[in-house]
Write an enzyme that holds these catalytic residues in place. Structure first.
Site, short mmCIF file in Angstrom:
data_model
loop_
_atom_site.label_atom_id
_atom_site.label_comp_id
_atom_site.label_asym_id
_atom_site.label_seq_id
_atom_site.Cartn_x
_atom_site.Cartn_y
_atom_site.Cartn_z
N SER A 1 36.67 45.25 36.13
CA SER A 1 37.04 44.70 37.43
C SER A 1 37.92 45.68 38.18
O SER A 1 38.70 46.43 37.58
CB SER A 1 37.81 43.39 37.20
OG SER A 1 38.41 42.97 38.41
N TYR B 1 44.59 37.79 33.31
CA TYR B 1 43.16 38.13 33.46
C TYR B 1 43.00 39.63 33.65
O TYR B 1 42.21 40.29 32.96
CB TYR B 1 42.55 37.37 34.65
CG TYR B 1 41.17 37.89 34.98
CD1 TYR B 1 40.07 37.57 34.19
CD2 TYR B 1 40.97 38.75 36.07
CE1 TYR B 1 38.82 38.09 34.46
CE2 TYR B 1 39.73 39.28 36.35
CZ TYR B 1 38.65 38.95 35.55
OH TYR B 1 37.41 39.48 35.82
N LYS C 1 41.26 42.72 31.11
CA LYS C 1 40.21 43.71 31.43
C LYS C 1 40.71 45.12 31.12
O LYS C 1 39.97 45.95 30.58
CB LYS C 1 39.81 43.59 32.91
CG LYS C 1 39.07 42.30 33.24
CD LYS C 1 37.71 42.26 32.57
CE LYS C 1 36.99 40.95 32.83
NZ LYS C 1 35.74 40.82 32.05
P1 NAD Z 1 30.83 33.33 34.99
O1 NAD Z 1 31.94 32.48 34.53
O2 NAD Z 1 29.82 32.78 35.93
O3 NAD Z 1 30.06 33.95 33.73
C1 NAD Z 1 30.68 34.15 32.48
C2 NAD Z 1 29.76 33.52 31.45
O4 NAD Z 1 30.32 33.72 30.15
C3 NAD Z 1 29.59 32.03 31.63
O5 NAD Z 1 28.21 31.74 31.58
C4 NAD Z 1 30.33 31.41 30.44
O6 NAD Z 1 29.74 30.20 30.03
C5 NAD Z 1 30.21 32.51 29.42
N1 NAD Z 1 31.28 32.57 28.41
C6 NAD Z 1 32.61 32.57 28.61
N2 NAD Z 1 33.26 32.70 27.44
C7 NAD Z 1 32.31 32.82 26.49
C8 NAD Z 1 32.36 33.01 25.07
N3 NAD Z 1 33.51 33.06 24.42
N4 NAD Z 1 31.19 33.10 24.40
C9 NAD Z 1 30.01 33.01 25.05
N5 NAD Z 1 29.91 32.83 26.38
C10 NAD Z 1 31.05 32.75 27.09
O7 NAD Z 1 31.48 34.65 35.62
P2 NAD Z 1 30.82 35.83 36.44
O8 NAD Z 1 31.36 35.79 37.81
O9 NAD Z 1 29.37 35.86 36.23
O10 NAD Z 1 31.53 37.06 35.72
C11 NAD Z 1 30.90 37.74 34.63
C12 NAD Z 1 31.87 38.79 34.11
O11 NAD Z 1 32.21 39.67 35.18
C13 NAD Z 1 33.17 38.23 33.58
O12 NAD Z 1 33.55 38.99 32.46
C14 NAD Z 1 34.14 38.46 34.72
O13 NAD Z 1 35.47 38.61 34.28
C15 NAD Z 1 33.63 39.76 35.30
N6 NAD Z 1 33.97 39.95 36.70
C16 NAD Z 1 33.65 38.99 37.62
C17 NAD Z 1 33.99 39.17 38.95
C18 NAD Z 1 33.68 38.12 39.98
O14 NAD Z 1 34.26 38.16 41.07
N7 NAD Z 1 32.78 37.18 39.74
C19 NAD Z 1 34.63 40.33 39.37
C20 NAD Z 1 34.94 41.30 38.40
C21 NAD Z 1 34.59 41.09 37.06
C1 WQD Z 2 39.21 37.03 48.67
C2 WQD Z 2 40.15 36.87 49.85
C3 WQD Z 2 42.08 35.48 49.41
C4 WQD Z 2 39.96 31.73 48.91
C5 WQD Z 2 39.17 37.78 42.73
C6 WQD Z 2 39.89 38.27 41.50
C7 WQD Z 2 39.38 39.64 41.12
C8 WQD Z 2 37.87 39.62 40.98
C9 WQD Z 2 37.19 39.03 42.18
C10 WQD Z 2 37.29 39.19 38.72
C11 WQD Z 2 41.62 36.95 49.43
C12 WQD Z 2 41.19 34.87 50.47
C13 WQD Z 2 40.25 33.06 49.12
C14 WQD Z 2 40.37 30.76 49.89
C15 WQD Z 2 41.30 32.54 51.21
N1 WQD Z 2 37.45 38.79 39.89
N2 WQD Z 2 40.90 33.46 50.26
N3 WQD Z 2 41.01 31.22 51.00
O1 WQD Z 2 41.21 37.49 45.06
O2 WQD Z 2 39.91 39.43 46.05
O3 WQD Z 2 39.42 38.70 43.79
O4 WQD Z 2 37.76 37.75 42.50
O5 WQD Z 2 37.50 40.24 38.24
O6 WQD Z 2 40.01 40.01 39.94
O7 WQD Z 2 41.27 38.34 41.78
O8 WQD Z 2 38.73 37.27 45.63
O9 WQD Z 2 37.36 35.54 46.70
O10 WQD Z 2 39.49 34.84 45.53
O11 WQD Z 2 39.63 36.12 47.65
O12 WQD Z 2 41.89 32.90 52.24
O13 WQD Z 2 40.16 29.57 49.74
O14 WQD Z 2 39.97 35.57 50.41
O15 WQD Z 2 43.43 35.31 49.75
O16 WQD Z 2 42.31 37.60 50.46
P1 WQD Z 2 39.95 38.22 45.18
P2 WQD Z 2 38.76 35.85 46.33
#
Ligand code: NAD
Ligand code: WQD
Length: 344
Positions: free
Chosen positions: A124, A149, A153
């Site tokens: 991330s 969190y 990572k």
């Molecule tokens: P998500 O929650 O939709 O997907 C994660 C999946 O992992 C889910 O299907 C959940 O059921 C499964 N899971 C969780 N713990 C588990 C375990 N112990 N064993 C087996 N399955 C398990 O999230 P996502 O948005 O698809 O994110 C996927 C990955 O990407 C995550 O590692 C998240 O941290 C990372 N990530 C997401 C974002 C984002 O903004 N969505 C940004 C950066 C990184």
């Molecule tokens: C985006 C912008 C909020 C909701 C998060 C995690 C990051 C990564 C991606 C996993 C921000 C604003 C949001 C609302 C708002 N995940 N906002 N009203 O915070 O950039 O990133 O998701 O790795 O680690 O921190 O994404 O979509 O939550 O917010 O004003 O109801 O929208 O303040 O500026 P963020 P977000």
């Protein structure tokens, strides 16, 4: 190639599984469904016209992993499984470290024992920490984590670096995602948050559809052009394609980190306005206090992924808006049917 996808039923995982199947790979999904629905993968199979193997289980279950890696001749693992809610991680740090850090270690132990040592890891942009200059570049050190969190990572990246240093049979790509949004253009799969969405786009979509009344914009006094925070939003389909590109690249020993973003930043107000214009719907909003831990603005330098993986984000902001809205309209309550409560 036969690929094990942990967390493959989730938001990014389901889109990546679809792209993998379309590219001709065979897919085994391991997911404990703690934040996902089995229905997502049924829809993926329908969209592609191919089947996958689904195993309901946990990455912390070593015996299950051992059995799975013996049963299926897996060549590489794409590891999405983990918990991802930043605020929840502050309340429940042990759950986050157990799942994200200990879970990844168990997975790597099982992979090593089975001789499967090619891994794509979901990292991330949060690993750059609070004080990094923008745009973020992979040459920068990991920064001070702003939440458990984020720390989880960064810790996993460290574990994977040490693992690759210890044994040159390992080949790892750590993909640092920026802000993935959007959905498959069919509107059949998309992001399905449980309860009140933490993230901006699902909240906007739920307000636009009438499921929630008003979007709270967290802070309008940041040092940005319009006072609201700026982020690098990328289409989840582009992100999914980035995993297939990384998979083809993990053939040499060692670990490489890649930023997956567009290189452009948009403010919260710009996102709300663009969603309204592109989709012709109102998104009522009100300004609210800043959310703890939010950074004013950050975006990717995606040049390394372009140069080494041949990957660039191709889809536009308008594509992201249209596809989010199509998914929301077709699935007002996500993968669950008939659930109908409205909250602010
Ligand atoms: P998500 O929650 O939709 O997907 C994660 C999946 O992992 C889910 O299907 C959940 O059921 C499964 N899971 C969780 N713990 C588990 C375990 N112990 N064993 C087996 N399955 C398990 O999230 P996502 O948005 O698809 O994110 C996927 C990955 O990407 C995550 O590692 C998240 O941290 C990372 N990530 C997401 C974002 C984002 O903004 N969505 C940004 C950066 C990184
Ligand atoms: C985006 C912008 C909020 C909701 C998060 C995690 C990051 C990564 C991606 C996993 C921000 C604003 C949001 C609302 C708002 N995940 N906002 N009203 O915070 O950039 O990133 O998701 O790795 O680690 O921190 O994404 O979509 O939550 O917010 O004003 O109801 O929208 O303040 O500026 P963020 P977000």
């Amino acid at each position: 190639m036969k690929v094990l996808v942990t967390g493959g039923a989730g938001y990014i995982g389901s889109h990546t599984v679809l792209i993998l199947l379309e590219a001709g790979h065979e897919v085994v999904v391991l997911d404990n469904l703690c934040n996902a629905s089995r229905e997502a993968l049924r829809r993926v199979e329908r969209l592609v016209g191919r089947e996958l193997v689904f195993v309901e289980g946990d990455i912390r279950d070593r015996a299950l992993l051992d059995q799975l890696l013996v049963e299926w001749p897996i060549s590489a693992v794409i590891h999405f499984a983990g918990l991802k809610a930043v605020g929840e991680s502050v309340q429940q740090p042990l759950a986050y470290y157990a799942n994200n850090v200990a879970g990844t270690i168990t997975l790597c132990q099982a992979m090593q024992a089975a001789g499967v040592q090619r891994l794509v890891f979901s990292s991330s942009a949060t690993v750059y920490g609070a004080d990094a200059p923008v745009p973020y570049q992979e040459t920068m050190p990991r920064g001070q984590a702003t939440s458990p969190y984020g720390a989880s990572k960064a810790m996993v990246e460290q574990v994977l670096e040490d693992l690759c240093r210890s044994n040159d049979l390992w080949s790892v790509a750590a993909l640092r995602y920026f802000n993935p949004i959007g959905a498959h253009p069919s509107g059949e799969i998309g992001e399905d948050p449980q309860g009140i969405p933490n993230n901006l786009m699902p909240f906007i979509a739920q307000v636009a559809s009438g499921r929630r009344n008003t979007l709270s914009i967290f802070g309008n006094d940041y040092s940005t052009a319009d006072g609201t925070c700026e982020r690098d939003y990328l289409h989840v389909m582009d992100l999914a394609e980035g995993h297939v590109a990384a998979l083809a690249h993990i053939t040499t020993p060692g670990i490489a980190c890649y930023n997956l973003g567009t290189g452009n930043a948009f403010s919260v107000l710009q996102m709300v306005e663009r969603f309204s214009v592109v989709n012709g719907v109102e998104v009522p909003y009100a300004f609210a206090p800043r959310r703890a831990g939010d950074l004013p603005a950050f975006w990717a330098d995606p040049g390394k992924a372009g140069a080494e993986l041949g990957w660039v984000a191709r889809r536009s902001l308008d594509d992201m808006m249209r596809d989010t809205w199509r998914w929301q309209q077709r699935n007002p309550y996500g993968y669950r049917q008939g659930y109908a409560t409205q909250t602010p």
